[in-house]
Design a protein around this motif. Structure first.
Motif, PDB file in Angstrom:
ATOM      1  N   GLY A   2      11.489 -26.768  14.736  1.00  0.00           N
ATOM      2  CA  GLY A   2      11.503 -25.705  14.002  1.00  0.00           C
ATOM      3  C   GLY A   2      10.310 -25.330  12.677  1.00  0.00           C
ATOM      4  N   GLY A   3      10.149 -23.673  12.978  1.00  0.00           N
ATOM      5  CA  GLY A   3       9.405 -23.395  11.444  1.00  0.00           C
ATOM      6  C   GLY A   3      10.009 -22.036  11.003  1.00  0.00           C
TER       7      GLY A   3
ATOM      8  N   ALA B  39      14.343 -23.383   7.229  1.00  0.00           N
ATOM      9  CA  ALA B  39      15.646 -24.704   6.985  1.00  0.00           C
ATOM     10  C   ALA B  39      14.238 -25.560   7.534  1.00  0.00           C
ATOM     11  CB  ALA B  39      16.189 -24.589   8.256  1.00  0.00           C
TER      12      ALA B  39
ATOM     13  N   GLU C 285       8.526 -22.736  18.346  1.00  0.00           N
ATOM     14  CA  GLU C 285       7.602 -21.846  19.158  1.00  0.00           C
ATOM     15  C   GLU C 285       6.638 -20.568  17.950  1.00  0.00           C
ATOM     16  OE1 GLU C 285      10.983 -20.472  21.274  1.00  0.00           O
ATOM     17  OE2 GLU C 285      11.559 -23.114  22.259  1.00  0.00           O
ATOM     18  N   ARG C 286       7.772 -20.709  16.926  1.00  0.00           N
ATOM     19  CA  ARG C 286       7.121 -19.050  16.909  1.00  0.00           C
ATOM     20  C   ARG C 286       7.438 -19.904  14.855  1.00  0.00           C
ATOM     21  NH1 ARG C 286       9.934 -13.255  15.448  1.00  0.00           N
ATOM     22  NH2 ARG C 286      11.053 -13.994  15.946  1.00  0.00           N
TER      23      ARG C 286
ATOM     24  N   GLN D  50      14.054 -17.103  12.710  1.00  0.00           N
ATOM     25  CA  GLN D  50      14.008 -14.920  12.529  1.00  0.00           C
ATOM     26  C   GLN D  50      14.029 -14.048  11.862  1.00  0.00           C
ATOM     27  OE1 GLN D  50      18.670 -15.017  12.953  1.00  0.00           O
ATOM     28  NE2 GLN D  50      18.149 -17.738  13.553  1.00  0.00           N
TER      29      GLN D  50
ATOM     30  N   ASN E 151      18.894  -9.859  -0.743  1.00  0.00           N
ATOM     31  CA  ASN E 151      19.229 -11.303  -1.270  1.00  0.00           C
ATOM     32  C   ASN E 151      19.711 -12.606  -1.151  1.00  0.00           C
ATOM     33  OD1 ASN E 151      19.188 -12.078   1.141  1.00  0.00           O
ATOM     34  ND2 ASN E 151      21.232 -11.738   1.750  1.00  0.00           N
TER      35      ASN E 151
ATOM     36  N   GLN F 163       4.541 -24.600  20.075  1.00  0.00           N
ATOM     37  CA  GLN F 163       5.749 -25.547  21.290  1.00  0.00           C
ATOM     38  C   GLN F 163       7.291 -25.682  20.776  1.00  0.00           C
ATOM     39  OE1 GLN F 163       3.346 -26.641  22.160  1.00  0.00           O
ATOM     40  NE2 GLN F 163       1.593 -26.669  21.090  1.00  0.00           N
TER      41      GLN F 163
ATOM     42  N   ALA G  14      10.256 -27.227  21.764  1.00  0.00           N
ATOM     43  CA  ALA G  14      10.890 -28.515  21.907  1.00  0.00           C
ATOM     44  C   ALA G  14      11.807 -28.922  23.867  1.00  0.00           C
ATOM     45  CB  ALA G  14      12.088 -29.237  21.373  1.00  0.00           C
TER      46      ALA G  14
ATOM     47  N   PRO H 150      16.150 -25.719  15.011  1.00  0.00           N
ATOM     48  CA  PRO H 150      15.605 -24.393  15.610  1.00  0.00           C
ATOM     49  C   PRO H 150      16.531 -23.493  15.666  1.00  0.00           C
ATOM     50  CG  PRO H 150      16.976 -26.458  16.598  1.00  0.00           C
ATOM     51  CD  PRO H 150      16.978 -26.934  15.233  1.00  0.00           C
ATOM     52  N   GLY H 151      17.218 -23.500  14.910  1.00  0.00           N
ATOM     53  CA  GLY H 151      17.679 -21.939  15.009  1.00  0.00           C
ATOM     54  C   GLY H 151      18.629 -20.994  15.847  1.00  0.00           C
TER      55      GLY H 151
ATOM     56  N   ASP I 184      20.800 -22.309  10.547  1.00  0.00           N
ATOM     57  CA  ASP I 184      21.604 -21.636  11.501  1.00  0.00           C
ATOM     58  C   ASP I 184      21.474 -22.569  12.867  1.00  0.00           C
ATOM     59  OD1 ASP I 184      20.922 -19.448   9.562  1.00  0.00           O
ATOM     60  OD2 ASP I 184      20.538 -17.859  11.789  1.00  0.00           O
TER      61      ASP I 184
ATOM     62  N   GLN J  29      21.860 -18.083   6.624  1.00  0.00           N
ATOM     63  CA  GLN J  29      21.551 -16.478   5.989  1.00  0.00           C
ATOM     64  C   GLN J  29      20.609 -17.515   5.750  1.00  0.00           C
ATOM     65  OE1 GLN J  29      23.315 -13.126   3.983  1.00  0.00           O
ATOM     66  NE2 GLN J  29      22.917 -13.756   6.159  1.00  0.00           N
ATOM     67  N   ILE J  30      19.122 -17.155   4.826  1.00  0.00           N
ATOM     68  CA  ILE J  30      18.414 -17.708   4.526  1.00  0.00           C
ATOM     69  C   ILE J  30      17.917 -18.920   3.491  1.00  0.00           C
ATOM     70  CG2 ILE J  30      15.815 -17.512   3.747  1.00  0.00           C
ATOM     71  CD1 ILE J  30      15.953 -14.606   5.007  1.00  0.00           C
TER      72      ILE J  30
HETATM   73  C1  LIG Z   1      17.722  -8.561  12.335  1.00  0.00           C
HETATM   74  C2  LIG Z   1      18.035 -10.018  11.455  1.00  0.00           C
HETATM   75  C3  LIG Z   1      17.821  -9.192  10.316  1.00  0.00           C
HETATM   76  C4  LIG Z   1      18.538 -10.831   8.207  1.00  0.00           C
HETATM   77  N1  LIG Z   1      18.605 -10.653   8.004  1.00  0.00           N
HETATM   78  C5  LIG Z   1      18.936 -11.159   6.927  1.00  0.00           C
HETATM   79  C6  LIG Z   1      18.688 -10.975   5.268  1.00  0.00           C
HETATM   80  O1  LIG Z   1      18.803  -9.914   5.076  1.00  0.00           O
HETATM   81  N2  LIG Z   1      18.792 -12.312   4.566  1.00  0.00           N
HETATM   82  C7  LIG Z   1      19.533 -13.433   4.911  1.00  0.00           C
HETATM   83  O2  LIG Z   1      19.345 -14.682   3.939  1.00  0.00           O
HETATM   84  N3  LIG Z   1      19.628 -13.828   6.380  1.00  0.00           N
HETATM   85  C8  LIG Z   1      18.900 -12.962   7.331  1.00  0.00           C
HETATM   86  N4  LIG Z   1      19.128 -13.632   8.872  1.00  0.00           N
HETATM   87  C9  LIG Z   1      19.566 -14.388   8.938  1.00  0.00           C
HETATM   88  C10 LIG Z   1      18.598 -15.131   8.747  1.00  0.00           C
HETATM   89  O3  LIG Z   1      17.169 -14.849   8.802  1.00  0.00           O
HETATM   90  C11 LIG Z   1      18.285 -17.105   9.377  1.00  0.00           C
HETATM   91  O4  LIG Z   1      19.772 -17.133   8.730  1.00  0.00           O
HETATM   92  C12 LIG Z   1      17.753 -17.599   8.766  1.00  0.00           C
HETATM   93  O5  LIG Z   1      16.192 -17.200   9.372  1.00  0.00           O
HETATM   94  C13 LIG Z   1      18.417 -19.638   9.624  1.00  0.00           C
HETATM   95  O6  LIG Z   1      16.771 -19.763   9.454  1.00  0.00           O
HETATM   96  P1  LIG Z   1      16.764 -21.591  10.517  1.00  0.00           P
HETATM   97  O7  LIG Z   1      15.159 -21.832   9.474  1.00  0.00           O
HETATM   98  O8  LIG Z   1      17.619 -22.214  10.495  1.00  0.00           O
HETATM   99  O9  LIG Z   1      16.118 -20.805  11.636  1.00  0.00           O
HETATM  100  P2  LIG Z   1      15.239 -20.037  12.523  1.00  0.00           P
HETATM  101  O10 LIG Z   1      14.787 -18.462  12.050  1.00  0.00           O
HETATM  102  O11 LIG Z   1      16.249 -18.869  13.941  1.00  0.00           O
HETATM  103  O12 LIG Z   1      14.229 -20.133  12.654  1.00  0.00           O
HETATM  104  C14 LIG Z   1      14.501 -21.259  14.243  1.00  0.00           C
HETATM  105  C15 LIG Z   1      13.093 -21.895  14.119  1.00  0.00           C
HETATM  106  O13 LIG Z   1      12.381 -23.196  15.574  1.00  0.00           O
HETATM  107  C16 LIG Z   1      12.224 -23.151  16.366  1.00  0.00           C
HETATM  108  N5  LIG Z   1      12.572 -23.412  18.081  1.00  0.00           N
HETATM  109  C17 LIG Z   1      13.867 -22.642  18.304  1.00  0.00           C
HETATM  110  N6  LIG Z   1      13.576 -23.518  18.879  1.00  0.00           N
HETATM  111  C18 LIG Z   1      13.080 -24.391  19.104  1.00  0.00           C
HETATM  112  C19 LIG Z   1      12.892 -25.203  20.196  1.00  0.00           C
HETATM  113  N7  LIG Z   1      13.300 -25.460  21.588  1.00  0.00           N
HETATM  114  N8  LIG Z   1      11.563 -25.808  19.914  1.00  0.00           N
HETATM  115  C20 LIG Z   1      10.186 -25.701  19.365  1.00  0.00           C
HETATM  116  N9  LIG Z   1      10.923 -24.631  18.201  1.00  0.00           N
HETATM  117  C21 LIG Z   1      12.029 -23.595  18.053  1.00  0.00           C
HETATM  118  C22 LIG Z   1      11.643 -20.921  16.256  1.00  0.00           C
HETATM  119  O14 LIG Z   1      10.568 -20.801  16.494  1.00  0.00           O
HETATM  120  C23 LIG Z   1      11.987 -20.766  14.681  1.00  0.00           C
HETATM  121  O15 LIG Z   1      10.625 -21.452  14.408  1.00  0.00           O
HETATM  122  C24 LIG Z   1      18.875 -12.054   9.484  1.00  0.00           C
HETATM  123  C25 LIG Z   1      18.489 -12.762  10.957  1.00  0.00           C
HETATM  124  C26 LIG Z   1      18.206 -11.274  11.856  1.00  0.00           C
HETATM  125  C27 LIG Z   1      17.938 -11.816  12.858  1.00  0.00           C
END
Ligand SMILES: Cc1cc2nc3c(=O)[nH]c(=O)nc-3n(C[C@H](O)[C@H](O)[C@H](O)COP(=O)(O)OP(=O)(O)OC[C@H]3O[C@@H](n4cnc5c(N)ncnc54)[C@H](O)[C@@H]3O)c2cc1C
Length: 536
Positions: A219-220, A223, A243-244, A248, A257, A288, A290, A322-323, A489, A497-498
């Motif tokens: 996950g990129g 987190a 993957e990307r 999000q 925030n 990529q 998983a 992986p969010g 997430d 949240q971010i």
């Molecule tokens: C439209 C929108 C607006 C938002 N606005 C805010 C805001 O204003 N403030 C705030 O704090 N939060 C906001 N959030 C929430 C915030 O974006 C998330 O809480 C945060 O991005 C979570 O981070 P993460 O790294 O856990 O997961 P994600 O951001 O979901 O990243 C997951 C990563 O894992 C990768 N991945 C997933 N599955 C696989 C797999 N099987 N193999 C390899 N890679 C994989 C994805 O490609 C990605 O790189 C918003 C979310 C959305 C959708």
């Protein structure tokens, strides 16, 4: 067209031109044509290596082509005005046409240049779509580096009839040689992978040859990126498979925030995360996915992650980040009419429904925000909520109430998205009090019912998941399996949240560090790291 500040900035960028470029306008008598002419004249006045002429005969009017003078087969065309999010894309296309080297890997450029065949791309974008610049830039990069590739980048709002004729209902929408090619955000790597049949196998072979990692992050998003920065700074061999990159955050418009950053935008934050990650020796493996996790058979042993392309990555410790992704309704018609009226990103696709009737499903914060956003653009919004009342914050509900073109229906269970075979025509919902079924005539349905964790691939791995599919973690970000940590997430951490994902990712990175220094690797594994994998 360009104000003094923009002219000054653009002038500075154009100082990077290495060879002459020509802007060829195909214009009519309309207002957008006049603005296009003004824009091209403004740009040409900024640098003596840029010239403009207006005798183009392109199919799209107004449009303009950016042509490398030394090789006129290298060009990219914009139809309509690339302002808003696309102004940066225009600047990059000008620079690339003028010989300024793009900031992409040599490997990618080689792949673009080595692609055989004729590829005529047409791509539709909207000015408010933050997913579109990636695609616009990927296609212009490709067109400017391979004479067999052409790209016409079309601002949908300026070509409404064409958009309707082609039934483009979600952007970015890519057509290749006149036929639909793809919808949604895509990088040049993804477009190439779709064009080049052998690309997957070649990528898998390269990944299989990678040495094992001390820490592998899946996950990129914020987190995963935070975890990688922490473990790389500890001197551990770190890899990210995602993957990307950006997750999000890449889909987020304004972010207000993130403490210490009063305002930023998703794509900008993603770029900053990528730059920060790039400052360390972190092996970032994009695109990529998983597919399966095989935890180490013995304490301190090697975990294995199988990727969708068949490659196998090994690591002594893992951080799973992986969010999450948009939750789907799961009703008949949703999948069939996806991108044909069923949409998940109001910022991206809202402008395509100008003056039309849409529904937003979901009365939480994101649903009500979407309804407010859309009420300013579309003709009418019906907000549909399953519960007996909206769940959004009171301030959002008050704002929603100020729109005359919004109806709210509560206690409603959506049972079907209807269509005519080509596009959405409405939806059917059941009144949960009376059981009666109702139909609403619509042009679009925006689904805003929350998120699901991307953890299906962990099923059967032995890692504990909650009843909602979230990875169960303790307060050290440790999962139920030794040496495997998780963050963001996709986990049971409350509040998605971010800043929380970044904090949890950092915690998981430190957890992995702690694990590695306390757990000696078995002898045969220590040898894979040149004898350094044992306690540091
Ligand atoms: C439209 C929108 C607006 C938002 N606005 C805010 C805001 O204003 N403030 C705030 O704090 N939060 C906001 N959030 C929430 C915030 O974006 C998330 O809480 C945060 O991005 C979570 O981070 P993460 O790294 O856990 O997961 P994600 O951001 O979901 O990243 C997951 C990563 O894992 C990768 N991945 C997933 N599955 C696989 C797999 N099987 N193999 C390899 N890679 C994989 C994805 O490609 C990605 O790189 C918003 C979310 C959305 C959708």
């Amino acid at each position: 067209m360009l104000d003094d500040n923009m002219k000054q900035q653009l002038g500075q960028y154009l100082a990077n031109l290495r060879e002459p470029i020509e802007l060829v306008g195909s214009l009519g008598d309309d207002e957008t044509s006049a603005k296009t002419r003004e824009l091209l004249e403004d740009i040409a006045a900024l640098h003596d290596m840029v010239s403009a002429r207006f005798d183009g005969t392109a199919d799209h009017v107004p449009s303009f082509e950016i042509v490398r003078v030394s090789d006129t087969s290298r060009s990219a065309s914009f139809a309509g005005l690339p302002s808003g999010h696309e102004f940066t894309s225009l600047v990059l296309a000008l620079l690339w046409a003028g010989g300024h080297p793009p900031k992409v890997s040599d490997e990618l450029l080689e792949q673009i240049r080595g692609l055989d065949g004729e590829y005529k791309f047409e791509m539709y974008f909207s000015l408010s779509c933050q997913n579109c610049p990636d695609v616009v830039q990927a296609l212009s990069l490709m067109a400017l580096n391979n004479s067999g590739i052409s790209a016409t980048l079309i601002e949908g709002g300026a070509f409404q009839e064409e958009v309707e004729a082609r039934k483009v209902m979600a952007v970015p929408a890519i057509y290749l040689n006149g036929a639909p090619f793809a919808n949604g955000r895509m990088s040049a790597e993804e477009i190439l992978a779709k064009l080049d049949d052998g690309a997957e196998e070649k990528a898998a072979a390269k990944l299989n040859a990678r040495k094992p990692y001390e820490v592998l992050i899946i996950g990129g998003g914020p987190a995963g990126a935070a975890a990688a920065i922490y473990t790389a700074r500890k001197g551990f061999r770190t890899g990210i498979a995602a993957e990307r990159f950006g997750g999000q955050v890449a889909d987020t418009l304004g972010i207000e925030n993130l403490p210490s950053v009063p305002y930023t935008e998703g794509p900008k934050l993603v770029q900053q995360l990528e730059t920060h990650v790039g400052e360390y020796e972190i092996d970032v493996m994009k695109l990529q996915s998983a597919k399966a996790l095989r935890p180490a058979a013995q304490d301190g042993g090697m975990h294995e992650v199988e990727l969708a392309n068949g490659a196998l990555l090994k690591a002594r410790s893992l951080v799973l980040a992986p969010g999450a992704r948009w939750r789907q309704l799961g009703v008949p018609g949703e999948e069939e009419y996806r991108n044909k009226g069923v949409a998940y990103c109001p910022h991206c696709d809202g402008p395509l429904y100008k003056g039309k009737r849409v529904a937003v499903i979901g009365g939480g914060n994101s649903g009500v925000e979407a309804a407010i956003d859309l009420a300013n653009i579309v003709g009418h919004v019906t907000l549909i909520e399953y519960d007996s009342q909206l769940r959004a914050d009171a301030v959002l509900q008050r704002k929603l109430g100020s729109f005359a073109n919004v109806d709210v229906i509560t206690s409603a269970q959506t049972s079907e998205v209807t269509g005519n075979g080509e596009q959405v025509t409405g939806l059917v919902y059941a009144d949960r009090n009376s059981g009666e079924s109702h139909t609403v005539a619509l042009d679009g349905v925006f689904v805003q019912i929350g998120l699901v964790p991307n953890t299906e691939w962990l099923a059967g791995s032995g890692i504990e998941l909650s009843q909602h599919g979230e990875i169960v973690i303790d307060d050290h970000a440790a999962t139920s399996l030794p040496g495997i940590f998780a963050a963001g997430d996709a986990t049971t951490v409350p509040h998605k949240q971010i800043v929380i994902a970044m904090g949890e990712g950092s915690k998981a990175g430190l957890g992995a560090f702690d694990y590695l220094i306390r757990n000696e690797a078995p002898e045969e594994i220590a040898q894979e790291f040149g004898g350094q994998a044992a306690a540091a």
